[in-house]
Design a protein around this motif. Structure first.
Motif, short mmCIF file in Angstrom:
data_model
loop_
_atom_site.label_atom_id
_atom_site.label_comp_id
_atom_site.label_asym_id
_atom_site.label_seq_id
_atom_site.Cartn_x
_atom_site.Cartn_y
_atom_site.Cartn_z
N VAL A 137 10.65 -5.46 -6.52
CA VAL A 137 11.19 -4.50 -7.49
C VAL A 137 12.30 -3.61 -6.91
O VAL A 137 12.90 -2.83 -7.64
N VAL A 138 12.59 -3.74 -5.62
CA VAL A 138 13.64 -2.94 -5.00
C VAL A 138 14.74 -3.88 -4.52
O VAL A 138 14.48 -4.87 -3.82
N GLN A 139 15.99 -3.61 -4.88
CA GLN A 139 17.09 -4.52 -4.59
C GLN A 139 17.42 -4.60 -3.10
O GLN A 139 17.68 -5.67 -2.57
N ASP A 140 17.42 -3.47 -2.41
CA ASP A 140 17.75 -3.46 -0.98
C ASP A 140 16.62 -2.74 -0.25
O ASP A 140 16.75 -1.56 0.11
N PRO A 141 15.51 -3.43 -0.01
CA PRO A 141 14.31 -2.74 0.43
C PRO A 141 14.23 -2.41 1.91
O PRO A 141 13.45 -1.55 2.31
N ALA A 142 15.02 -3.05 2.75
CA ALA A 142 14.76 -3.03 4.18
C ALA A 142 14.70 -1.63 4.78
O ALA A 142 13.71 -1.24 5.39
N ALA A 143 15.78 -0.84 4.64
CA ALA A 143 15.85 0.44 5.33
C ALA A 143 14.74 1.41 4.89
O ALA A 143 14.04 2.00 5.70
N THR A 144 14.56 1.55 3.59
CA THR A 144 13.55 2.47 3.07
C THR A 144 12.16 2.02 3.47
O THR A 144 11.31 2.84 3.84
N ALA A 145 11.90 0.72 3.43
CA ALA A 145 10.58 0.20 3.77
C ALA A 145 10.21 0.52 5.21
O ALA A 145 9.09 0.94 5.50
N VAL A 146 11.15 0.34 6.12
CA VAL A 146 10.88 0.63 7.54
C VAL A 146 10.59 2.10 7.74
O VAL A 146 9.64 2.48 8.45
N GLN A 147 11.37 2.96 7.10
CA GLN A 147 11.15 4.40 7.23
C GLN A 147 9.79 4.81 6.69
O GLN A 147 9.05 5.58 7.32
N MET A 148 9.43 4.30 5.52
CA MET A 148 8.15 4.65 4.92
C MET A 148 6.99 4.09 5.72
O MET A 148 5.94 4.72 5.84
N GLU A 149 7.17 2.91 6.27
CA GLU A 149 6.13 2.30 7.09
C GLU A 149 5.85 3.15 8.33
O GLU A 149 4.70 3.41 8.68
N LYS A 150 6.91 3.61 8.98
CA LYS A 150 6.75 4.45 10.17
C LYS A 150 6.12 5.80 9.80
O LYS A 150 5.28 6.33 10.54
N LEU A 151 6.54 6.35 8.65
CA LEU A 151 5.98 7.63 8.22
C LEU A 151 4.49 7.48 7.92
O LEU A 151 3.68 8.32 8.32
N HIS A 152 4.13 6.41 7.22
CA HIS A 152 2.72 6.20 6.90
C HIS A 152 1.90 6.02 8.18
O HIS A 152 0.79 6.55 8.29
N GLU A 153 2.42 5.30 9.14
CA GLU A 153 1.72 5.11 10.41
C GLU A 153 1.49 6.45 11.09
O GLU A 153 0.39 6.73 11.59
N ALA A 154 2.51 7.30 11.11
CA ALA A 154 2.40 8.60 11.77
C ALA A 154 1.39 9.51 11.06
O ALA A 154 0.55 10.15 11.70
N VAL A 155 1.46 9.55 9.72
CA VAL A 155 0.54 10.39 8.97
C VAL A 155 -0.88 9.83 9.07
O VAL A 155 -1.85 10.58 9.23
N GLY A 156 -1.01 8.50 8.99
CA GLY A 156 -2.33 7.89 9.13
C GLY A 156 -2.96 8.20 10.47
O GLY A 156 -4.16 8.49 10.56
N LEU A 157 -2.17 8.15 11.53
CA LEU A 157 -2.65 8.50 12.86
C LEU A 157 -3.14 9.95 12.90
O LEU A 157 -4.17 10.26 13.51
N SER A 158 -2.40 10.82 12.23
CA SER A 158 -2.80 12.23 12.18
C SER A 158 -4.12 12.40 11.42
O SER A 158 -4.98 13.20 11.82
N ILE A 159 -4.30 11.65 10.34
CA ILE A 159 -5.55 11.73 9.58
C ILE A 159 -6.72 11.25 10.44
O ILE A 159 -7.79 11.87 10.47
N LEU A 160 -6.51 10.16 11.16
CA LEU A 160 -7.55 9.63 12.03
C LEU A 160 -7.95 10.64 13.10
O LEU A 160 -9.13 10.78 13.42
N THR A 161 -6.96 11.33 13.62
CA THR A 161 -7.20 12.27 14.70
C THR A 161 -7.74 13.61 14.20
O THR A 161 -8.71 14.14 14.75
N HIS A 162 -7.13 14.13 13.14
CA HIS A 162 -7.39 15.52 12.75
C HIS A 162 -8.27 15.69 11.51
O HIS A 162 -8.66 16.82 11.19
N HIS A 163 -8.58 14.59 10.81
CA HIS A 163 -9.50 14.72 9.67
C HIS A 163 -10.77 13.91 9.89
O HIS A 163 -11.88 14.43 9.74
N LEU A 164 -10.62 12.65 10.27
CA LEU A 164 -11.79 11.82 10.53
C LEU A 164 -12.23 11.90 11.99
O LEU A 164 -13.38 11.55 12.30
#
Length: 230
Positions: free
Chosen positions: A88-115
């Motif tokens: 559904v996104v015409q040029d997905p590469a750049a945004t996808a990589v950024q969001m993937e890295k952001l999700h990884e960072a936030v997920g790591l924080s949840i694992l460490t600081h919430h769970l």
């Protein structure tokens, strides 16, 4: 680093999966909820006798294909529709990589600081994590209500590693084998907030095959809210 952290957290909490959510069901308007499946952050590796992981491209490709099939099935069972980000996104590469890295960072924080053990006093136990404006921009680009992010690392013991496990067991010691670890997040695209998060950890399973992959995805999405859930 992340698999090591997840294995450390397994010592703190023994549950196969641990989840948290802020919504009881998916929002329903004049249509069923639409969930945007972001590119899967999945990697399969072989665990060597020395304890090192070596990524396997073919295994990873097969795993992603199997997981995409299983994710669509699970989301459909919850009364929602799933669309892949790439479709559904015409040029997905750049945004996808950024969001993937952001999700990884936030997920790591949840694992460490919430769970995990390092709770943040300022949050007072509240689950209020977000991916921010980057995720909100996805709503206008895709007309989706939510975005689903998945992070999984899966390793399989080599023949040498298995031999070492057997040898050490005869000596009364233990050597770890392969491990399946990961987490998934559901993000409300109107706010960018994570409304559901689940951590998965298992010493069994095989994402290289469709039926075991279905079982893994079923565990990973076990508590995911549905359009008809209470």
């Amino acid at each position: 680093m992340i698999p090591a952290l997840l294995m450390f957290l397994a010592g703190c909490e023994t549950a196969h999966t641990v989840s948290v959510k802020t919504v009881g069901q998916l929002a329903v308007s004049e249509r069923s909820p639409k969930i945007l499946l972001m590119p899967l952050d999945v990697e399969l590796s072989v665990l060597t006798a020395a304890g090192l992981t070596e990524p396997q491209a073919e295994w990873t490709t097969n795993a992603i294909t199997h997981m995409q099939t299983a994710l669509a099935e699970e989301v459909s069972d919850r009364g929602a529709t799933l669309e892949s980000y790439e479709s559904v996104v015409q040029d997905p590469a750049a945004t996808a990589v950024q969001m993937e890295k952001l999700h990884e960072a936030v997920g790591l924080s949840i694992l460490t600081h919430h769970l995990g053990p390092l709770r943040l006093p300022a949050k007072n136990g509240a689950f209020d994590w977000t991916l921010g404006r980057g995720a909100r921009a996805l709503e206008s680009d895709t007309d989706a209500d939510y975005a689903l992010f998945v992070f999984v690392r899966d390793s399989y013991a080599s023949g040498g590693r298995v031999a070492m496990q057997i040898g050490m067991a005869l000596l009364g010691a233990s050597v770890s084998g392969g491990m399946q670890v990961g987490f998934a997040s559901l993000v409300d695209l109107k706010s960018g907030d994570i409304v559901w998060f689940n951590r998965l950890m298992s010493s069994t399973g095989d994402l290289r095959k469709i039926e075991p992959a279905r079982n893994t995805v079923k565990s990973l999405l076990d508590t995911l809210p549905g359009a008809d859930s209470v």
